[in-house]
Scaffold this motif. Structure first.
Motif, PDB file in Angstrom:
ATOM      1  N   SER A   1       0.852  -1.181   0.000  1.00  0.00           N
ATOM      2  CA  SER A   1       0.000   0.000   0.000  1.00  0.00           C
ATOM      3  C   SER A   1       0.891   1.236   0.000  1.00  0.00           C
ATOM      4  O   SER A   1       1.903   1.273   0.707  1.00  0.00           O
ATOM      5  CB  SER A   1      -0.885  -0.013   1.247  1.00  0.00           C
ATOM      6  OG  SER A   1      -1.745   1.094   1.253  1.00  0.00           O
ATOM      7  N   HIS A   2       0.513   2.228  -0.789  1.00  0.00           N
ATOM      8  CA  HIS A   2       1.285   3.469  -0.831  1.00  0.00           C
ATOM      9  C   HIS A   2       1.281   4.106   0.549  1.00  0.00           C
ATOM     10  O   HIS A   2       0.225   4.193   1.200  1.00  0.00           O
ATOM     11  CB  HIS A   2       0.688   4.428  -1.859  1.00  0.00           C
ATOM     12  CG  HIS A   2       1.543   5.616  -2.117  1.00  0.00           C
ATOM     13  ND1 HIS A   2       1.516   6.726  -1.300  1.00  0.00           N
ATOM     14  CD2 HIS A   2       2.467   5.860  -3.075  1.00  0.00           C
ATOM     15  CE1 HIS A   2       2.381   7.623  -1.762  1.00  0.00           C
ATOM     16  NE2 HIS A   2       2.972   7.119  -2.835  1.00  0.00           N
TER      17      HIS A   2
ATOM     18  N   ARG B   1       1.451   7.090   1.645  1.00  0.00           N
ATOM     19  CA  ARG B   1       0.679   8.317   1.870  1.00  0.00           C
ATOM     20  C   ARG B   1      -0.757   8.192   1.375  1.00  0.00           C
ATOM     21  O   ARG B   1      -1.692   8.560   2.058  1.00  0.00           O
ATOM     22  CB  ARG B   1       1.342   9.498   1.161  1.00  0.00           C
ATOM     23  CG  ARG B   1       0.611  10.807   1.442  1.00  0.00           C
ATOM     24  CD  ARG B   1       1.175  12.036   0.750  1.00  0.00           C
ATOM     25  NE  ARG B   1       2.617  12.066   0.721  1.00  0.00           N
ATOM     26  CZ  ARG B   1       3.313  12.577  -0.290  1.00  0.00           C
ATOM     27  NH1 ARG B   1       2.715  13.081  -1.333  1.00  0.00           N
ATOM     28  NH2 ARG B   1       4.622  12.583  -0.249  1.00  0.00           N
TER      29      ARG B   1
ATOM     30  N   ARG C   1      -2.430   5.385   0.439  1.00  0.00           N
ATOM     31  CA  ARG C   1      -3.114   4.147   0.838  1.00  0.00           C
ATOM     32  C   ARG C   1      -3.837   3.471  -0.333  1.00  0.00           C
ATOM     33  O   ARG C   1      -4.948   2.975  -0.189  1.00  0.00           O
ATOM     34  CB  ARG C   1      -4.098   4.399   1.976  1.00  0.00           C
ATOM     35  CG  ARG C   1      -3.478   5.038   3.184  1.00  0.00           C
ATOM     36  CD  ARG C   1      -2.561   4.059   3.907  1.00  0.00           C
ATOM     37  NE  ARG C   1      -2.047   4.656   5.123  1.00  0.00           N
ATOM     38  CZ  ARG C   1      -0.752   4.777   5.382  1.00  0.00           C
ATOM     39  NH1 ARG C   1       0.144   4.318   4.555  1.00  0.00           N
ATOM     40  NH2 ARG C   1      -0.343   5.324   6.505  1.00  0.00           N
TER      41      ARG C   1
ATOM     42  N   GLU D   1      -4.592   8.100  -6.932  1.00  0.00           N
ATOM     43  CA  GLU D   1      -5.342   8.397  -5.704  1.00  0.00           C
ATOM     44  C   GLU D   1      -6.815   8.036  -5.792  1.00  0.00           C
ATOM     45  O   GLU D   1      -7.398   7.551  -4.835  1.00  0.00           O
ATOM     46  CB  GLU D   1      -5.199   9.878  -5.347  1.00  0.00           C
ATOM     47  CG  GLU D   1      -3.836  10.232  -4.833  1.00  0.00           C
ATOM     48  CD  GLU D   1      -3.745  11.684  -4.473  1.00  0.00           C
ATOM     49  OE1 GLU D   1      -4.467  12.102  -3.540  1.00  0.00           O
ATOM     50  OE2 GLU D   1      -2.972  12.400  -5.117  1.00  0.00           O
TER      51      GLU D   1
END
Length: 122
Positions: free
Chosen positions: A21-22, A24, A26, A42
């Motif tokens: 998961s990224h 920042r 998510r 995003e």
């Protein structure tokens, strides 16, 4: 339209691919041996593929409504990859981009082994 589930399925079919998961945003990010090769945008209507800078620039010039070469927003402005509006590409194009990004980031020996033992999927 191509979904996060589609990208997940195609990315994780590749050898040694893993989902994280990224930190920042998510959103799902896909890595091979610790190196990111693809990540969802995003809002998950876009994805970023870690392909070569020249390839990204060429695609962005040819179809700026679908493709964008992405750079870090900080002072370095280093190249990150190709952002793709998923509604603007076919499943075949998306799958090809995922594999190209994987090949771009995976170790050469793993890429060579994958080429010899390529899965036969539809």
């Amino acid at each position: 339209m191509i979904t996060t589930g589609d990208v997940r399925r195609w990315a994780t079919e590749l050898p040694e691919a893993e989902e994280t998961s990224h930190f920042r945003f998510r959103v799902p990010v896909f890595k091979v041996r610790g190196r990111t090769f693809c990540g969802m945008g995003e809002d998950e209507t876009t994805a970023v593929f870690c392909v070569g800078e020249e390839q990204a620039n060429t695609a962005a010039l040819a179809d700026p409504a679908t493709y964008e070469a992405v750079r870090r927003p900080d002072a370095r402005k280093s190249f990150l990859g190709l952002r793709v509006r998923l509604g603007g590409v076919s499943e075949e194009q998306a799958r090809r981009l995922i594999e190209e990004a994987w090949r771009h980031q995976a170790p050469k020996r793993l890429v060579a082994a994958h080429g010899r033992h390529r899965p036969t999927s539809p």
